[in-house]
Design a protein around this motif. Structure first.
Motif, PDB file in Angstrom:
ATOM      1  N   LEU A  42      97.855  76.279  97.760  1.00 49.32           N
ATOM      2  CA  LEU A  42      97.551  74.856  98.748  1.00 49.32           C
ATOM      3  C   LEU A  42      95.827  75.234  99.056  1.00 49.32           C
ATOM      4  CD1 LEU A  42      98.777  72.426  98.821  1.00 49.32           C
ATOM      5  CD2 LEU A  42     100.141  73.204 100.084  1.00 49.32           C
ATOM      6  N   PRO A  43      95.557  76.077  99.995  1.00 48.77           N
ATOM      7  CA  PRO A  43      94.385  76.517 100.628  1.00 48.77           C
ATOM      8  C   PRO A  43      93.291  76.102 100.085  1.00 48.77           C
ATOM      9  CG  PRO A  43      95.943  77.832 100.816  1.00 48.77           C
ATOM     10  CD  PRO A  43      96.888  77.836 100.021  1.00 48.77           C
ATOM     11  N   LEU A  44      93.201  76.305  98.745  1.00 51.20           N
ATOM     12  CA  LEU A  44      91.926  76.800  97.499  1.00 51.20           C
ATOM     13  C   LEU A  44      92.064  74.630  97.221  1.00 51.20           C
ATOM     14  CD1 LEU A  44      89.731  77.192  96.531  1.00 51.20           C
ATOM     15  CD2 LEU A  44      91.349  78.259  94.260  1.00 51.20           C
ATOM     16  N   ALA A  49      89.300  69.653  97.936  1.00 54.90           N
ATOM     17  CA  ALA A  49      89.893  67.685  98.030  1.00 54.90           C
ATOM     18  C   ALA A  49      88.096  67.943  99.190  1.00 54.90           C
ATOM     19  CB  ALA A  49      91.133  67.651  98.314  1.00 54.90           C
ATOM     20  N   ARG A  50      88.632  68.014 100.712  1.00 57.03           N
ATOM     21  CA  ARG A  50      87.076  68.993 101.326  1.00 57.03           C
ATOM     22  C   ARG A  50      85.895  68.323 100.531  1.00 57.03           C
ATOM     23  NH1 ARG A  50      87.529  73.309 104.363  1.00 57.03           N
ATOM     24  NH2 ARG A  50      89.519  72.301 105.504  1.00 57.03           N
ATOM     25  N   ARG A  55      91.231  63.009  97.810  1.00 59.81           N
ATOM     26  CA  ARG A  55      92.937  64.077  98.589  1.00 59.81           C
ATOM     27  C   ARG A  55      93.468  65.034  97.646  1.00 59.81           C
ATOM     28  NH1 ARG A  55      96.731  58.587  98.837  1.00 59.81           N
ATOM     29  NH2 ARG A  55      95.441  58.094  96.500  1.00 59.81           N
ATOM     30  N   ILE A  56      94.332  64.969  97.330  1.00 62.79           N
ATOM     31  CA  ILE A  56      94.469  65.835  96.443  1.00 62.79           C
ATOM     32  C   ILE A  56      94.945  65.625  95.651  1.00 62.79           C
ATOM     33  CG2 ILE A  56      96.679  68.516  96.010  1.00 62.79           C
ATOM     34  CD1 ILE A  56      95.773  69.533  99.134  1.00 62.79           C
TER      35      ILE A  56
ATOM     36  N   ASN B  69      92.017  92.352  99.447  1.00 56.94           N
ATOM     37  CA  ASN B  69      91.750  91.496 100.370  1.00 56.94           C
ATOM     38  C   ASN B  69      90.360  90.691  99.645  1.00 56.94           C
ATOM     39  OD1 ASN B  69      93.794  91.776 101.911  1.00 56.94           O
ATOM     40  ND2 ASN B  69      92.359  93.889 103.079  1.00 56.94           N
ATOM     41  N   ASP B  70      89.285  91.899  99.329  1.00 61.27           N
ATOM     42  CA  ASP B  70      88.375  91.516  98.498  1.00 61.27           C
ATOM     43  C   ASP B  70      87.593  90.589  97.676  1.00 61.27           C
ATOM     44  OD1 ASP B  70      84.976  90.856  99.096  1.00 61.27           O
ATOM     45  OD2 ASP B  70      85.137  92.413  97.143  1.00 61.27           O
ATOM     46  N   MET B  71      89.279  90.148  96.377  1.00 66.02           N
ATOM     47  CA  MET B  71      89.320  89.593  95.257  1.00 66.02           C
ATOM     48  C   MET B  71      90.055  87.916  95.789  1.00 66.02           C
ATOM     49  SD  MET B  71      91.461  92.127  92.833  1.00 66.02           S
ATOM     50  CE  MET B  71      90.669  93.617  92.644  1.00 66.02           C
ATOM     51  N   ASP B  72      89.825  87.069  94.621  1.00 65.51           N
ATOM     52  CA  ASP B  72      89.933  85.850  95.448  1.00 65.51           C
ATOM     53  C   ASP B  72      90.958  85.463  94.340  1.00 65.51           C
ATOM     54  OD1 ASP B  72      89.934  84.992  92.196  1.00 65.51           O
ATOM     55  OD2 ASP B  72      88.412  83.848  92.285  1.00 65.51           O
ATOM     56  N   GLU B  73      91.829  84.215  94.535  1.00 62.27           N
ATOM     57  CA  GLU B  73      93.616  84.061  94.045  1.00 62.27           C
ATOM     58  C   GLU B  73      94.025  84.580  92.768  1.00 62.27           C
ATOM     59  OE1 GLU B  73      94.183  80.170  95.588  1.00 62.27           O
ATOM     60  OE2 GLU B  73      94.592  80.161  94.014  1.00 62.27           O
TER      61      GLU B  73
END
Lengths: 72, 133
Positions: A42-44, A49-50, A55-56, B69-73
């Motif tokens: 969700l954060p990504l 979206a930003r 909108r998402i 921590n340094d990696m992306d999701e």
């Protein structure tokens, strides 16, 4: 989950690497999202979206067909 | 030096120190006087291993946490799949080997466990990476 990321990226004439840089993720992540192999957190999704000023739900749509197929 | 290189450097230094402790321990076991009275011989020889193992454990845990921590999701997700695969594989294989060892002459050294875990992690990593390519 279906998404319009590839189209939105192409409209801005960005490469996957450039979009990845804007979102502080790896190019592999962008590729995996575009091809539908990975659904972003969700954060990504909010960051996307930003970035596209949308909108998402304008970027991501639920893929009901594949969800029905994947159910047991 | 980039962050990744710094962590890799920490891994290398830790393993090098651990290797030195292993060699020191081996040399002590070989060269300490052998007589029926010195039952402390192997205990003394094993002494360098404890601080070295503790040091390597802490350094590896720290470097691994910082690397994650340094990696992306997605990269974190791939690592999670690789670690899960490694945990499941190593647990199953070590249990199976332990079971066989219980009722047979077969024996395997504990030193192989990290190698087995590493091999399973590598397979899990390649598998997960291919999945998201």
């Amino acid at each position: 989950m279906k998404n319009r990321l590839k189209v939105l990226r192409a409209e801005r004439d960005w490469t996957q690497a450039e979009l990845a840089q804007h979102l502080s993720v790896s190019r592999q992540t962008i590729n995996a999202i575009e091809t539908g192999r990975y659904d972003p957190s969700l954060p990504l999704a909010f960051r996307m979206a930003r970035l596209f000023n949308m909108r998402i739900e304008d970027i991501f749509q639920p893929d009901f067909e594949s969800e029905v197929e994947s159910q047991p | 030096m980039s962050i990744r290189k710094r962590y890799f450097h920490q891994y290398l230094v830790s393993w090098a120190l651990f290797l030195v402790a292993c060699i020191l321990s081996l040399l002590l076991a070989i060269f300490l006087p052998l007589s029926p009275n010195n039952s402390w011989r192997y205990t003394l020889a094993a002494l360098p291993m404890f601080p070295a193992a503790l040091w390597v454990g802490i350094t590896l845990a720290r470097a691994t946490a910082l690397t994650l921590n340094d990696m992306d999701e997605l990269q974190r997700h791939i690592q999670l799949e690789a670690f899960s695969f490694s945990l499941a594989g190593t647990a199953t294989l070590s249990f199976a080997l332990g079971w066989v060892q219980w009722w047979s002459e077969f024996e395997i050294n504990y030193a192989f466990v990290p190698l087995i875990a590493g091999a399973f992690w590598a397979v899990g990593f390649i598998r997960a990476r291919r999945k998201y390519q």
